[in-house]
Design a protein around this motif. Sequence first.
Motif, PDB file in Angstrom:
ATOM      1  N   LEU A 400       0.828  -1.202   0.000  1.00  0.00           N
ATOM      2  CA  LEU A 400       0.000   0.000   0.000  1.00  0.00           C
ATOM      3  C   LEU A 400       0.864   1.254   0.000  1.00  0.00           C
ATOM      4  O   LEU A 400       2.032   1.225   0.419  1.00  0.00           O
ATOM      5  CB  LEU A 400      -0.928   0.031   1.223  1.00  0.00           C
ATOM      6  CG  LEU A 400      -1.790  -1.205   1.481  1.00  0.00           C
ATOM      7  CD1 LEU A 400      -1.123  -2.085   2.524  1.00  0.00           C
ATOM      8  CD2 LEU A 400      -3.204  -0.818   1.932  1.00  0.00           C
ATOM      9  N   ASP A 401       0.275   2.362  -0.464  1.00  0.00           N
ATOM     10  CA  ASP A 401       0.936   3.668  -0.389  1.00  0.00           C
ATOM     11  C   ASP A 401      -0.122   4.738  -0.220  1.00  0.00           C
ATOM     12  O   ASP A 401      -1.316   4.468  -0.219  1.00  0.00           O
ATOM     13  CB  ASP A 401       1.790   3.914  -1.649  1.00  0.00           C
ATOM     14  CG  ASP A 401       0.978   3.910  -2.930  1.00  0.00           C
ATOM     15  OD1 ASP A 401      -0.010   4.681  -3.019  1.00  0.00           O
ATOM     16  OD2 ASP A 401       1.309   3.132  -3.852  1.00  0.00           O
ATOM     17  N   ARG A 402       0.348   5.988  -0.068  1.00  0.00           N
ATOM     18  CA  ARG A 402      -0.548   7.133   0.100  1.00  0.00           C
ATOM     19  C   ARG A 402      -0.403   8.099  -1.064  1.00  0.00           C
ATOM     20  O   ARG A 402      -0.525   9.315  -0.898  1.00  0.00           O
ATOM     21  CB  ARG A 402      -0.215   7.854   1.410  1.00  0.00           C
ATOM     22  CG  ARG A 402      -0.653   7.115   2.654  1.00  0.00           C
ATOM     23  CD  ARG A 402      -2.154   6.971   2.701  1.00  0.00           C
ATOM     24  NE  ARG A 402      -2.589   6.310   3.934  1.00  0.00           N
ATOM     25  CZ  ARG A 402      -3.855   6.022   4.204  1.00  0.00           C
ATOM     26  NH1 ARG A 402      -4.795   6.339   3.316  1.00  0.00           N
ATOM     27  NH2 ARG A 402      -4.180   5.407   5.307  1.00  0.00           N
ATOM     28  N   GLY A 403      -0.225   7.542  -2.252  1.00  0.00           N
ATOM     29  CA  GLY A 403      -0.126   8.379  -3.435  1.00  0.00           C
ATOM     30  C   GLY A 403      -1.494   8.739  -3.996  1.00  0.00           C
ATOM     31  O   GLY A 403      -2.523   8.592  -3.331  1.00  0.00           O
ATOM     32  N   PRO A 404      -1.541   9.164  -5.251  1.00  0.00           N
ATOM     33  CA  PRO A 404      -2.830   9.579  -5.852  1.00  0.00           C
ATOM     34  C   PRO A 404      -3.753   8.421  -6.187  1.00  0.00           C
ATOM     35  O   PRO A 404      -4.934   8.622  -6.477  1.00  0.00           O
ATOM     36  CB  PRO A 404      -2.385  10.314  -7.121  1.00  0.00           C
ATOM     37  CG  PRO A 404      -1.067   9.684  -7.475  1.00  0.00           C
ATOM     38  CD  PRO A 404      -0.405   9.373  -6.167  1.00  0.00           C
ATOM     39  N   GLY A 405      -3.262   7.202  -6.135  1.00  0.00           N
ATOM     40  CA  GLY A 405      -4.088   6.049  -6.484  1.00  0.00           C
ATOM     41  C   GLY A 405      -4.121   5.808  -7.976  1.00  0.00           C
ATOM     42  O   GLY A 405      -3.460   6.489  -8.770  1.00  0.00           O
ATOM     43  N   PHE A 406      -4.930   4.831  -8.384  1.00  0.00           N
ATOM     44  CA  PHE A 406      -5.030   4.481  -9.797  1.00  0.00           C
ATOM     45  C   PHE A 406      -6.049   5.394 -10.475  1.00  0.00           C
ATOM     46  O   PHE A 406      -7.165   5.585  -9.964  1.00  0.00           O
ATOM     47  CB  PHE A 406      -5.469   3.022  -9.959  1.00  0.00           C
ATOM     48  CG  PHE A 406      -4.468   2.040  -9.404  1.00  0.00           C
ATOM     49  CD1 PHE A 406      -3.315   1.748 -10.100  1.00  0.00           C
ATOM     50  CD2 PHE A 406      -4.677   1.437  -8.174  1.00  0.00           C
ATOM     51  CE1 PHE A 406      -2.389   0.836  -9.593  1.00  0.00           C
ATOM     52  CE2 PHE A 406      -3.764   0.533  -7.662  1.00  0.00           C
ATOM     53  CZ  PHE A 406      -2.610   0.241  -8.372  1.00  0.00           C
ATOM     54  N   PRO A 407      -5.705   5.938 -11.632  1.00  0.00           N
ATOM     55  CA  PRO A 407      -6.646   6.845 -12.305  1.00  0.00           C
ATOM     56  C   PRO A 407      -7.861   6.122 -12.872  1.00  0.00           C
ATOM     57  O   PRO A 407      -8.915   6.729 -13.069  1.00  0.00           O
ATOM     58  CB  PRO A 407      -5.793   7.464 -13.416  1.00  0.00           C
ATOM     59  CG  PRO A 407      -4.704   6.462 -13.684  1.00  0.00           C
ATOM     60  CD  PRO A 407      -4.425   5.809 -12.357  1.00  0.00           C
ATOM     61  N   TYR A 408      -7.746   4.835 -13.128  1.00  0.00           N
ATOM     62  CA  TYR A 408      -8.878   4.063 -13.644  1.00  0.00           C
ATOM     63  C   TYR A 408      -8.771   2.640 -13.125  1.00  0.00           C
ATOM     64  O   TYR A 408      -7.683   2.144 -12.847  1.00  0.00           O
ATOM     65  CB  TYR A 408      -8.903   4.077 -15.176  1.00  0.00           C
ATOM     66  CG  TYR A 408      -7.642   3.527 -15.806  1.00  0.00           C
ATOM     67  CD1 TYR A 408      -7.493   2.164 -16.077  1.00  0.00           C
ATOM     68  CD2 TYR A 408      -6.598   4.386 -16.137  1.00  0.00           C
ATOM     69  CE1 TYR A 408      -6.335   1.669 -16.640  1.00  0.00           C
ATOM     70  CE2 TYR A 408      -5.428   3.891 -16.701  1.00  0.00           C
ATOM     71  CZ  TYR A 408      -5.300   2.542 -16.956  1.00  0.00           C
ATOM     72  OH  TYR A 408      -4.152   2.057 -17.526  1.00  0.00           O
TER      73      TYR A 408
END
Length: 459
Positions: A400-408
């Motif tokens: 896991l991470d705290r980035g922007p996540g998957f765009p789709y």
Amino acid sequence: MVLPEFNAWSKLSLARQFALAGGVVMLAAAVAGGFFVSNRIEAVVVRNTANATALYMESFIAPLTQDLATQAALSEQSRLEIGRLLAETALGQRVVSFKIWRPGGLLVDASNRDVIGKTFAPTENLKQAWAGEVRADFNDTGDEEDVAEHALGLPLLEIYTPIREVKTGKVIAVAEFYEIASQLKLDLIRARSLGWLTVGAAMLLIAGSLFAIVLRGSRTIDRQLAALSELASRNLALRLRVQGAAARFSSVNDQVLRRIGADLHDGPAQLMGFAALRLDALQGRVAGDKALADLAAVQRAVKDSILEIRNISRGLSLPDIEQKSLEDILRGVAETHAARTGAAVAIQCDATAAEVPSAVKICCYRFVQEGLNNGWRHALGKGQEVRLSVQGDLLRLRVLDRGPGFPYLPVDFGADDSGLGLAGLTDRVESLGGHIEALNRQDGPGAELRLELDLKGAA
């Protein structure tokens, strides 16, 4: 909780279940049908015999009892005449006893002189006879007034026939006759036996026909189940062989990657290091600002190439998989990643499995390595975590991470533009019977890569 009886019942074949359950139902139906048919036969035979006897007796008795229409008792002359008729006629010789009833259960005449003039509680047959119906019972001499007849010990047909006034048709008395019914008894026995045999044969024919149909269907189902079981066993063996081959291919591939990493470290990296040393030695011999600037640029490129080759070599190599636990392996991946990138990685492990196959260890190593690299590349290493849990035979691994996540979503790991580089890793996981899933975190911004694997199927 499953009862032992139910478990034993469920193990029986369909034909045996039908034979047991259907046998009980058919037996109950045969008994009920046999009693019904035999009782109906007895009722019809007794009624027909009684009607014939009653008609015959009424033709003799009715003219001699007409004085009961105007007086309470029979005359002595009528009694003697009735006695003579019963003694001299062929039918009368089969009548062992008779009674003439008045309303209220009063006996005005009887072959047993001791009961004349006595009153008895009217029976149901007597009441029906007073209503104008001929009634009869076979071998039923249990009433209070039947003591003498019962003592004879003979099969008797008890007949109640209404006596009507000739002019008005009104019932003025009821004549009760007790006829010796030895032949009727034999006829009833034969009729009952025939009825029971007919019902039993019909039930056996029905049961046999149904059982033959069910047996054929049961055998067909058993054959199909056996074929399906054999096919499932073959499919399982084939799947295990495919998984084994894929695991061996992955192991061979890892060995090739390890050799490539070692070759890069021992070959190009060493040559590039030698080139860097020679460039350092040439630095004092170069004159001119432009030449020094070009030499410095070449030195930086060579040093960057050395660093890149070493990073690639380090990524291709594997730790000592066989001698380490899965938890230690994953902690090593996280520490190596943190040392290289400077981004902290939180580790949470709940692994109680004592033994994890080597192929699974390699798979988890590559999964976490690739997941952390992608988290560093796309999320700048923010809030990176690795969570491992093993419950029974189910292994769950999450990066896991705290980035922007998957765009789709869903993410196609095999797509060229996914940027994840997990296509080969997905094939490796699926070859072991597991699957990979990409999700956006539910507890805030961030991405999650999830791996689930059945250790039993991957062994």
